[in-house]
Design an enzyme around this catalytic site. Structure first.
Site, PDB file in Angstrom:
ATOM      1  N   CYS A   2     -10.301 128.088  32.619  1.00  0.00           N
ATOM      2  CA  CYS A   2     -10.301 127.943  31.164  1.00  0.00           C
ATOM      3  C   CYS A   2      -9.906 129.271  30.508  1.00  0.00           C
ATOM      4  O   CYS A   2     -10.164 130.342  31.037  1.00  0.00           O
ATOM      5  CB  CYS A   2     -11.678 127.521  30.671  1.00  0.00           C
ATOM      6  SG  CYS A   2     -12.262 125.972  31.388  1.00  0.00           S
ATOM      7  N   ARG A  27      -2.777 129.170  32.174  1.00  0.00           N
ATOM      8  CA  ARG A  27      -3.931 128.994  33.050  1.00  0.00           C
ATOM      9  C   ARG A  27      -4.214 127.521  33.325  1.00  0.00           C
ATOM     10  O   ARG A  27      -4.970 127.185  34.237  1.00  0.00           O
ATOM     11  CB  ARG A  27      -5.172 129.639  32.418  1.00  0.00           C
ATOM     12  CG  ARG A  27      -5.060 131.145  32.302  1.00  0.00           C
ATOM     13  CD  ARG A  27      -6.180 131.720  31.452  1.00  0.00           C
ATOM     14  NE  ARG A  27      -7.459 131.631  32.107  1.00  0.00           N
ATOM     15  CZ  ARG A  27      -8.003 132.599  32.847  1.00  0.00           C
ATOM     16  NH1 ARG A  27      -7.355 133.723  33.043  1.00  0.00           N
ATOM     17  NH2 ARG A  27      -9.198 132.444  33.386  1.00  0.00           N
ATOM     18  N   TRP A  76     -10.114 123.208  30.821  1.00  0.00           N
ATOM     19  CA  TRP A  76      -9.637 122.431  31.963  1.00  0.00           C
ATOM     20  C   TRP A  76     -10.847 121.649  32.455  1.00  0.00           C
ATOM     21  O   TRP A  76     -11.807 122.236  32.935  1.00  0.00           O
ATOM     22  CB  TRP A  76      -9.088 123.351  33.046  1.00  0.00           C
ATOM     23  CG  TRP A  76      -8.337 122.655  34.126  1.00  0.00           C
ATOM     24  CD1 TRP A  76      -7.057 122.186  34.084  1.00  0.00           C
ATOM     25  CD2 TRP A  76      -8.810 122.374  35.459  1.00  0.00           C
ATOM     26  NE1 TRP A  76      -6.701 121.637  35.287  1.00  0.00           N
ATOM     27  CE2 TRP A  76      -7.755 121.731  36.153  1.00  0.00           C
ATOM     28  CE3 TRP A  76     -10.017 122.594  36.119  1.00  0.00           C
ATOM     29  CZ2 TRP A  76      -7.879 121.313  37.471  1.00  0.00           C
ATOM     30  CZ3 TRP A  76     -10.140 122.175  37.429  1.00  0.00           C
ATOM     31  CH2 TRP A  76      -9.071 121.548  38.093  1.00  0.00           C
ATOM     32  N   ASN A 100     -16.307 129.748  30.366  1.00  0.00           N
ATOM     33  CA  ASN A 100     -15.460 129.577  31.544  1.00  0.00           C
ATOM     34  C   ASN A 100     -16.375 129.624  32.754  1.00  0.00           C
ATOM     35  O   ASN A 100     -17.097 130.596  32.949  1.00  0.00           O
ATOM     36  CB  ASN A 100     -14.407 130.689  31.626  1.00  0.00           C
ATOM     37  CG  ASN A 100     -13.510 130.548  32.846  1.00  0.00           C
ATOM     38  OD1 ASN A 100     -13.449 129.491  33.460  1.00  0.00           O
ATOM     39  ND2 ASN A 100     -12.820 131.616  33.196  1.00  0.00           N
ATOM     40  N   GLY A 101     -16.385 128.553  33.555  1.00  0.00           N
ATOM     41  CA  GLY A 101     -17.242 128.518  34.727  1.00  0.00           C
ATOM     42  C   GLY A 101     -17.908 127.166  34.891  1.00  0.00           C
ATOM     43  O   GLY A 101     -17.515 126.182  34.260  1.00  0.00           O
ATOM     44  N   GLU A 480       3.483 127.695  53.135  1.00  0.00           N
ATOM     45  CA  GLU A 480       3.632 128.082  51.733  1.00  0.00           C
ATOM     46  C   GLU A 480       4.754 127.289  51.051  1.00  0.00           C
ATOM     47  O   GLU A 480       4.609 126.858  49.911  1.00  0.00           O
ATOM     48  CB  GLU A 480       3.910 129.588  51.640  1.00  0.00           C
ATOM     49  CG  GLU A 480       4.280 130.085  50.257  1.00  0.00           C
ATOM     50  CD  GLU A 480       3.206 129.836  49.205  1.00  0.00           C
ATOM     51  OE1 GLU A 480       3.516 129.985  48.005  1.00  0.00           O
ATOM     52  OE2 GLU A 480       2.056 129.494  49.563  1.00  0.00           O
ATOM     53  N   LYS A 484       4.267 124.983  47.761  1.00  0.00           N
ATOM     54  CA  LYS A 484       5.036 125.244  46.547  1.00  0.00           C
ATOM     55  C   LYS A 484       5.719 123.969  46.074  1.00  0.00           C
ATOM     56  O   LYS A 484       5.734 123.659  44.874  1.00  0.00           O
ATOM     57  CB  LYS A 484       6.071 126.334  46.836  1.00  0.00           C
ATOM     58  CG  LYS A 484       6.534 127.128  45.644  1.00  0.00           C
ATOM     59  CD  LYS A 484       5.397 127.872  44.969  1.00  0.00           C
ATOM     60  CE  LYS A 484       4.639 128.746  45.938  1.00  0.00           C
ATOM     61  NZ  LYS A 484       3.273 129.010  45.531  1.00  0.00           N
ATOM     62  N   GLU A 487       3.070 121.213  44.758  1.00  0.00           N
ATOM     63  CA  GLU A 487       2.280 121.513  43.572  1.00  0.00           C
ATOM     64  C   GLU A 487       3.085 121.408  42.288  1.00  0.00           C
ATOM     65  O   GLU A 487       2.506 121.140  41.225  1.00  0.00           O
ATOM     66  CB  GLU A 487       1.613 122.880  43.680  1.00  0.00           C
ATOM     67  CG  GLU A 487       2.522 124.084  43.634  1.00  0.00           C
ATOM     68  CD  GLU A 487       1.739 125.404  43.763  1.00  0.00           C
ATOM     69  OE1 GLU A 487       0.536 125.421  43.433  1.00  0.00           O
ATOM     70  OE2 GLU A 487       2.332 126.398  44.185  1.00  0.00           O
ATOM     71  N   HIS A 503       3.251 115.374  69.260  1.00  0.00           N
ATOM     72  CA  HIS A 503       1.827 115.073  69.340  1.00  0.00           C
ATOM     73  C   HIS A 503       1.369 114.244  68.147  1.00  0.00           C
ATOM     74  O   HIS A 503       0.220 114.364  67.704  1.00  0.00           O
ATOM     75  CB  HIS A 503       1.022 116.371  69.455  1.00  0.00           C
ATOM     76  CG  HIS A 503       1.316 117.135  70.697  1.00  0.00           C
ATOM     77  ND1 HIS A 503       0.705 116.866  71.911  1.00  0.00           N
ATOM     78  CD2 HIS A 503       2.198 118.143  70.945  1.00  0.00           C
ATOM     79  CE1 HIS A 503       1.172 117.683  72.832  1.00  0.00           C
ATOM     80  NE2 HIS A 503       2.088 118.470  72.278  1.00  0.00           N
ATOM     81  N   LYS A 602      -4.041 128.369  36.938  1.00  0.00           N
ATOM     82  CA  LYS A 602      -3.545 129.576  37.590  1.00  0.00           C
ATOM     83  C   LYS A 602      -4.630 130.273  38.399  1.00  0.00           C
ATOM     84  O   LYS A 602      -4.426 130.660  39.537  1.00  0.00           O
ATOM     85  CB  LYS A 602      -2.993 130.539  36.532  1.00  0.00           C
ATOM     86  CG  LYS A 602      -2.441 131.833  37.102  1.00  0.00           C
ATOM     87  CD  LYS A 602      -1.239 131.575  37.978  1.00  0.00           C
ATOM     88  CE  LYS A 602      -0.630 132.850  38.520  1.00  0.00           C
ATOM     89  NZ  LYS A 602       0.457 132.589  39.477  1.00  0.00           N
TER      90      LYS A 602
END
Length: 607
Positions: A2, A27, A76, A100-101, A480, A484, A487, A503, A602
């Site tokens: 947030c 964010r 968020w 925020n939290g 990675e 990328k 997302e 396998h 973010k």
């Protein structure tokens, strides 16, 4: 996560707050709101959607209401759905608060409050926190805040206004970051320095459990014992232009192009007589002595940088390394002691799980070294030693330049460790460092591959599933690349060690399924090409990324990207640019918001 901003001063508070929230949009958020003093009362305007919608609503509802003090928030959703009622700020009695939290014990606190006849109107843990503070408030705000937070379990960064104390903001934090500054136009506080840079380049980090009292004239900070002290002032080394797009359509593309400079800024200051040197970082070689094991812990992209770091450290220094997902590590009862070096990696320095893993490692006696981008961040302060990456602000949710400089620091650690322990001679270490210094030039050359990536993206954008394969360093990078892509394009994607295809994984390969194959490592090149033949024979559409020394039958792939000439040990830096481009252009092709993918933020400052 947030976004938080608070302001009290001589300027129009509503404008300062909304402009500040605009800078914090990267964010990730789903609603926004502000509360401000007007004629000794607190008024609140909030809405679901973008800050632009909030700006319009404030103009519509409060354009003629002067204010010089207020708080603002982008939310968020965690507790409770996306709604105006659940958005911040929240008011309970005389308390108006942004947060925020996550308050983990909010349900018990809510039950206690309801026994007193006090019921929330939202579904949020934040409103419960506001109610607890109000319940503790009897005229002394600092005493009420102290008493309230003693009842809270979880992470929080609070900015608080009391309706009977005009033109004043109080702030306290535990886990969630807050930075603040006083200027000739007043006092400002935020969850991120990006919101401060338009006002000042000097700031301080509010320490955990310390209370800041902000007025137009000053910021008074008190420690947990109620003693006033002067916080350490930091300097922002980048300007507001670094937080803007600079002519690019999206921040992500701007930040891809900033990688060569970020790499140079991270590597060159640590080059002394051709050797890696951390003296200016205050990192002594003692940290590398008497250790028999290294544990790297991080989340997401930072964890993927750790995978490549493991490869390089074990290869050169011959010390066993494990890479642990921070959210798993903290609950595994890990075996670590005074002979363990714990390396944590975090762009923001505020990643909640990584911070918790760091604290656990310290409790068990491990030496701790952190790789972070933000000076004064929680992880930086908690760690024994810190190596800062010098990427500057990274705005896009999908990390690009922060990943590259994390790689660079992991290589530097591997080289210094190998040199100190004697597994690499002076001459060998200098040769490695020379290659690392010049990798920025190869990355710069790779930036010209954007047209190739864009052309390939037209076909990839139509896929439902995309697979990445590679071996060794290429497999670590594939993880990675896959992250990328998924997302920001929302296409299902997985990375597999190429040798694992038989396998089980190869059952997923059918006609026209795209497979992005990395084959840049000479020692396993033939093996990867054999794996490419396997998927090709089952109808896969292959995008093959190889180094400049490889020759491949054109029938083996649909597209081949030949990297600029680079030492194979350093190809991850160059290949990363190609994979970033592919993810970017697929997202653009699909018409998505590259910088702000759905459901993502973010900085993940809550568990």
């Amino acid at each position: 996560m947030c976004g938080i901003i608070g302001y009290v001063g001589s300027s129009d508070a509503k404008k300062v707050l909304i402009d500040g929230l605009q800078t914090l949009e990267y964010r990730g958020y789903d609603s926004a709101g502000i509360s401000f003093f007007h004629e000794d009362t607190i008024e609140t305007v909030k809405t679901v959607g973008k800050v632009s919608a909030l700006r319009h609503l404030v103009k519509e509802k409060a354009t003629d209401k002067t204010s010089f003090c207020g708080i603002g928030h982008t939310r968020w959703a965690t507790h409770g759905g996306v709604s105006s009622t659940n958005s911040h700020p929240h008011t309970a009695g005389k308390v108006t608060l942004i947060h925020n939290g996550i308050i983990e014990n909010y349900q018990k606190l809510q039950a206690d409050l309801e026994e007193k006849g006090k019921k929330p109107i939202s579904q949020t843990d934040t409103e419960i926190a506001a109610m607890v503070i109000d319940d503790c408030y009897h005229g002394d705000p600092e005493s009420a805040i102290r008493e309230a937070v003693s009842k809270l379990t979880g992470a929080y960064g609070f900015c608080i206004m009391f309706s009977d104390i005009p033109e004043t903001i109080y702030a306290i934090r535990s886990g969630s970051p807050l930075v603040a500054a006083h200027t000739d136009k007043g006092s400002i506080i935020a969850s991120d320095m990006v919101a401060l840079v338009n006002h000042t380049k000097h700031y301080f980090v509010l320490k955990e459990n310390h209370i800041a009292k902000m007025t137009k004239e000053e910021i008074i900070v008190k420690n947990e014992y109620g003693e006033i002290y002067g916080p350490t002032i930091h300097h922002i080394s980048w300007d507001v232009g670094a937080a803007k797009k600079g002519g690019y359509e999206y921040f992500m593309m701007k930040e891809i192009h900033e990688q060569p400079d970020a790499l140079r800024n991270t590597i060159r200051p640590r080059l002394v007589d051709g050797l890696p040197n951390f003296e200016t970082d205050g990192v002594s070689d003692d940290i590398f002595k008497n250790i028999n094991r290294i544990v790297i812990t991080a989340c997401g992209t930072a964890m993927h940088a750790g995978l490549i770091g493991r490869n390089m450290i074990e290869r050169l220094a011959r010390i066993p390394v494990t890479v642990e997902i921070a959210s798993e590590f903290r609950y595994q009862d890990p075996i670590i002691d005074e002979h363990t070096l714990l390396i944590t990696i975090s762009q923001s320095g505020e990643t909640a799980d990584t911070l918790a893993a760091l604290k656990l490692g310290k409790e068990r006696g491990a030496k701790t070294l952190s790789v972070v981008n933000v000076k004064g961040s929680s992880i930086a302060r908690e760690s024994d030693y810190v190596l800062y990456t010098h990427a500057g602000p990274e705005i896009a949710v999908a990390s690009t330049k922060a990943y590259s400089v994390q790689l660079a620091v992991m290589y530097l650690i591997a080289f210094r460790l190998a040199y100190v322990t004697g597994t690499c001679s002076t001459e060998e270490t200098q040769k490695y460092m020379d290659s690392l210094v010049h990798v920025a030039d190869s990355v710069e050359e790779a930036l010209s591959f954007d047209n190739q990536a864009e052309n390939i993206s037209h076909r990839l954008a139509k896929a439902n599933d995309i697979f990445f394969i590679g071996r060794g360093l290429d497999y670590a990078l594939s993880c990675e690349g896959s992250l990328k892509l998924k997302e920001i394009s929302y296409i299902h994607s997985e990375a597999y060690a190429a040798g694992e295809l038989k396998h089980g994984t190869i059952s997923l390969i059918t006609d026209n399924v795209p497979v992005i194959a990395l084959a840049t490592q000479p020692d396993v090149y033939a093996k990867v090409i054999s794996n490419v033949q396997e998927v090709r024979s089952r109808g896969a559409r292959v995008i093959l990324i190889t180094d400049s020394n490889s020759s491949v039958d054109a029938s083996l792939c649909d597209h081949q990207i030949i990297l600029p000439e680079t030492d194979p040990l350093f190809t991850p830096f160059v290949s990363a640019v190609i994979l970033q481009y592919l993810a970017y252009y697929v997202s653009v092709e699909k018409g998505l918001n590259v910088d702000q993918p759905r459901n993502l933020a973010k900085s993940v400052t809550v568990e």
